[in-house]
Motif scaffolding. Structure first.
Motif, PDB file in Angstrom:
ATOM      1  N   ALA A  65       0.835  -1.213   0.000  1.00 22.33           N
ATOM      2  CA  ALA A  65       0.000   0.000   0.000  1.00 22.33           C
ATOM      3  C   ALA A  65       0.866   1.258   0.000  1.00 22.33           C
ATOM      4  O   ALA A  65       0.466   2.294  -0.540  1.00 22.33           O
ATOM      5  CB  ALA A  65      -0.933  -0.007   1.211  1.00 22.33           C
ATOM      6  N   GLY A  66       2.064   1.140   0.585  1.00 23.36           N
ATOM      7  CA  GLY A  66       2.975   2.285   0.672  1.00 23.36           C
ATOM      8  C   GLY A  66       3.529   2.760  -0.664  1.00 23.36           C
ATOM      9  O   GLY A  66       4.057   3.877  -0.749  1.00 23.36           O
ATOM     10  N   VAL A  67       3.416   1.928  -1.713  1.00 26.53           N
ATOM     11  CA  VAL A  67       3.915   2.349  -3.036  1.00 26.53           C
ATOM     12  C   VAL A  67       2.745   2.693  -3.973  1.00 26.53           C
ATOM     13  O   VAL A  67       2.924   2.828  -5.177  1.00 26.53           O
ATOM     14  CB  VAL A  67       4.846   1.285  -3.675  1.00 26.53           C
ATOM     15  CG1 VAL A  67       6.052   1.037  -2.796  1.00 26.53           C
ATOM     16  CG2 VAL A  67       4.104  -0.017  -3.977  1.00 26.53           C
ATOM     17  N   CYS A  68       1.545   2.824  -3.375  1.00 25.28           N
ATOM     18  CA  CYS A  68       0.341   3.133  -4.156  1.00 25.28           C
ATOM     19  C   CYS A  68      -0.149   4.546  -3.873  1.00 25.28           C
ATOM     20  O   CYS A  68       0.018   5.066  -2.768  1.00 25.28           O
ATOM     21  CB  CYS A  68      -0.784   2.150  -3.798  1.00 25.28           C
ATOM     22  SG  CYS A  68      -0.424   0.429  -4.192  1.00 25.28           S
ATOM     23  N   SER A  69      -0.756   5.152  -4.866  1.00 23.51           N
ATOM     24  CA  SER A  69      -1.414   6.448  -4.692  1.00 23.51           C
ATOM     25  C   SER A  69      -2.661   6.457  -5.574  1.00 23.51           C
ATOM     26  O   SER A  69      -2.796   5.626  -6.473  1.00 23.51           O
ATOM     27  CB  SER A  69      -0.477   7.596  -5.072  1.00 23.51           C
ATOM     28  OG  SER A  69      -0.067   7.466  -6.422  1.00 23.51           O
ATOM     29  N   THR A  70      -3.553   7.390  -5.302  1.00 20.24           N
ATOM     30  CA  THR A  70      -4.803   7.455  -6.057  1.00 20.24           C
ATOM     31  C   THR A  70      -4.794   8.646  -7.009  1.00 20.24           C
ATOM     32  O   THR A  70      -4.332   9.726  -6.657  1.00 20.24           O
ATOM     33  CB  THR A  70      -6.007   7.570  -5.099  1.00 20.24           C
ATOM     34  OG1 THR A  70      -5.947   6.471  -4.178  1.00 20.24           O
ATOM     35  CG2 THR A  70      -7.318   7.493  -5.848  1.00 20.24           C
ATOM     36  N   LYS A  87       6.418   4.013 -15.931  1.00 18.54           N
ATOM     37  CA  LYS A  87       7.037   3.628 -14.662  1.00 18.54           C
ATOM     38  C   LYS A  87       5.967   3.359 -13.609  1.00 18.54           C
ATOM     39  O   LYS A  87       6.236   3.384 -12.412  1.00 18.54           O
ATOM     40  CB  LYS A  87       7.978   4.743 -14.175  1.00 18.54           C
ATOM     41  CG  LYS A  87       9.162   4.960 -15.112  1.00 18.54           C
ATOM     42  CD  LYS A  87      10.056   6.079 -14.648  1.00 18.54           C
ATOM     43  CE  LYS A  87      11.204   6.271 -15.634  1.00 18.54           C
ATOM     44  NZ  LYS A  87      12.024   7.439 -15.308  1.00 18.54           N
ATOM     45  N   THR A  88       4.739   3.114 -14.091  1.00 18.72           N
ATOM     46  CA  THR A  88       3.602   2.954 -13.195  1.00 18.72           C
ATOM     47  C   THR A  88       2.695   1.831 -13.683  1.00 18.72           C
ATOM     48  O   THR A  88       2.478   1.678 -14.883  1.00 18.72           O
ATOM     49  CB  THR A  88       2.784   4.266 -13.126  1.00 18.72           C
ATOM     50  OG1 THR A  88       3.665   5.360 -12.895  1.00 18.72           O
ATOM     51  CG2 THR A  88       1.749   4.216 -12.018  1.00 18.72           C
ATOM     52  N   ILE A  89       2.188   1.059 -12.733  1.00 20.83           N
ATOM     53  CA  ILE A  89       1.180   0.034 -13.007  1.00 20.83           C
ATOM     54  C   ILE A  89      -0.132   0.598 -12.467  1.00 20.83           C
ATOM     55  O   ILE A  89      -0.180   1.084 -11.340  1.00 20.83           O
ATOM     56  CB  ILE A  89       1.539  -1.289 -12.295  1.00 20.83           C
ATOM     57  CG1 ILE A  89       2.896  -1.804 -12.797  1.00 20.83           C
ATOM     58  CG2 ILE A  89       0.447  -2.330 -12.501  1.00 20.83           C
ATOM     59  CD1 ILE A  89       3.549  -2.814 -11.887  1.00 20.83           C
ATOM     60  N   TYR A  90      -1.189   0.547 -13.260  1.00 21.08           N
ATOM     61  CA  TYR A  90      -2.455   1.160 -12.871  1.00 21.08           C
ATOM     62  C   TYR A  90      -3.527   0.109 -12.605  1.00 21.08           C
ATOM     63  O   TYR A  90      -3.644  -0.871 -13.347  1.00 21.08           O
ATOM     64  CB  TYR A  90      -2.958   2.107 -13.962  1.00 21.08           C
ATOM     65  CG  TYR A  90      -2.012   3.243 -14.249  1.00 21.08           C
ATOM     66  CD1 TYR A  90      -1.914   4.333 -13.383  1.00 21.08           C
ATOM     67  CD2 TYR A  90      -1.210   3.232 -15.383  1.00 21.08           C
ATOM     68  CE1 TYR A  90      -1.051   5.386 -13.653  1.00 21.08           C
ATOM     69  CE2 TYR A  90      -0.338   4.286 -15.657  1.00 21.08           C
ATOM     70  CZ  TYR A  90      -0.265   5.348 -14.789  1.00 21.08           C
ATOM     71  OH  TYR A  90       0.600   6.378 -15.052  1.00 21.08           O
ATOM     72  N   ILE A  92      -5.816   3.606  -9.113  1.00 26.19           N
ATOM     73  CA  ILE A  92      -4.747   3.435  -8.131  1.00 26.19           C
ATOM     74  C   ILE A  92      -3.451   3.230  -8.907  1.00 26.19           C
ATOM     75  O   ILE A  92      -3.350   2.328  -9.746  1.00 26.19           O
ATOM     76  CB  ILE A  92      -5.011   2.259  -7.179  1.00 26.19           C
ATOM     77  CG1 ILE A  92      -6.245   2.554  -6.315  1.00 26.19           C
ATOM     78  CG2 ILE A  92      -3.788   2.000  -6.290  1.00 26.19           C
ATOM     79  CD1 ILE A  92      -6.646   1.442  -5.383  1.00 26.19           C
ATOM     80  N   ALA A  93      -2.487   4.106  -8.659  1.00 26.25           N
ATOM     81  CA  ALA A  93      -1.192   4.056  -9.352  1.00 26.25           C
ATOM     82  C   ALA A  93      -0.172   3.364  -8.449  1.00 26.25           C
ATOM     83  O   ALA A  93       0.018   3.767  -7.301  1.00 26.25           O
ATOM     84  CB  ALA A  93      -0.732   5.467  -9.686  1.00 26.25           C
TER      85      ALA A  93
END
Length: 195
Positions: free
Chosen positions: A31-36, A53-56, A110-111
């Motif tokens: 969860a710490g490497v995720c943002s909305t 550089k992001t998985i969505y 969620i990125a």
């Protein structure tokens, strides 16, 4: 990361659970490497020429991957709520993508920061295994998509798309037609024949 935040991302962790159950500690780390990210209808999540550089993860809404060929906008794939969408060829090669990601309605995404994610692999083997399984599944889906183009009619491919989601009517016909590799006129005929 607190439990409330993980609860907020319940759909994401439910998606992960389909592949591998993670411990509470590992969920917190992940969860710490995720943002909305919130996007409005037709906004780009990633433009053409961007190095991915992001998985969505599509929390709500619809996204598509598209590119231009001879000036024509071609839809490669769709992602609906509860699906991952990523430019894998750019993510793993570090090269700019020739494709873009766009949302087709107001969407909540969620990125997952892939740079930070990959650094967790050595310390948390379950995270590495989880994403290996996710990427393997994505590869199989890509092969199935190619084979559907090779072996199925446009009508069969349209019916398959209808089975994936009940919100096809929210997608502009031009995007569905380009996804199926047919004209909008042909798509209209197919839609009329199956009503």
């Amino acid at each position: 990361m607190n439990i409330d935040y993980i609860g907020y991302m319940k759909e994401l962790f439910d998606y992960f659970d389909k592949f591998l159950k993670l411990s509470a500690e590992t969920q917190n780390i992940l969860a710490g490497v995720c943002s909305t990210v919130f996007l409005k209808k037709n906004e780009l999540l990633q433009p053409i020429g961007h190095t991915c550089k992001t998985i969505y993860f599509v929390q709500s809404g619809i996204a598509r991957i598209f590119y231009y060929k001879d000036g024509v906008d071609i839809t490669e794939s769709f992602a609906f709520a509860g699906n991952i969408i990523v430019r894998v060829e750019s993510l793993f090669t570090g090269k700019p993508s020739k494709k873009a990601i766009q949302v087709l309605e107001d969407s909540e995404i969620i990125a997952i920061n892939a740079t930070k994610l990959f650094k967790l692999y050595d310390e948390y083997p379950s995270i590495e295994r989880l994403f290996r399984l996710i990427f393997e599944n994505g590869y199989v889906e890509t092969v199935n998509r190619i084979e559907s183009i090779q072996f199925h009619t446009a009508e069969e491919r349209y019916l398959s798309l209808l089975k994936q989601t009940n919100i096809v009517q929210k997608i502009p016909l031009k995007h569905i037609a380009s996804y199926l590799g047919i004209t909008q006129v042909s798509l209209s005929r197919i839609r009329a024949s199956i009503k």
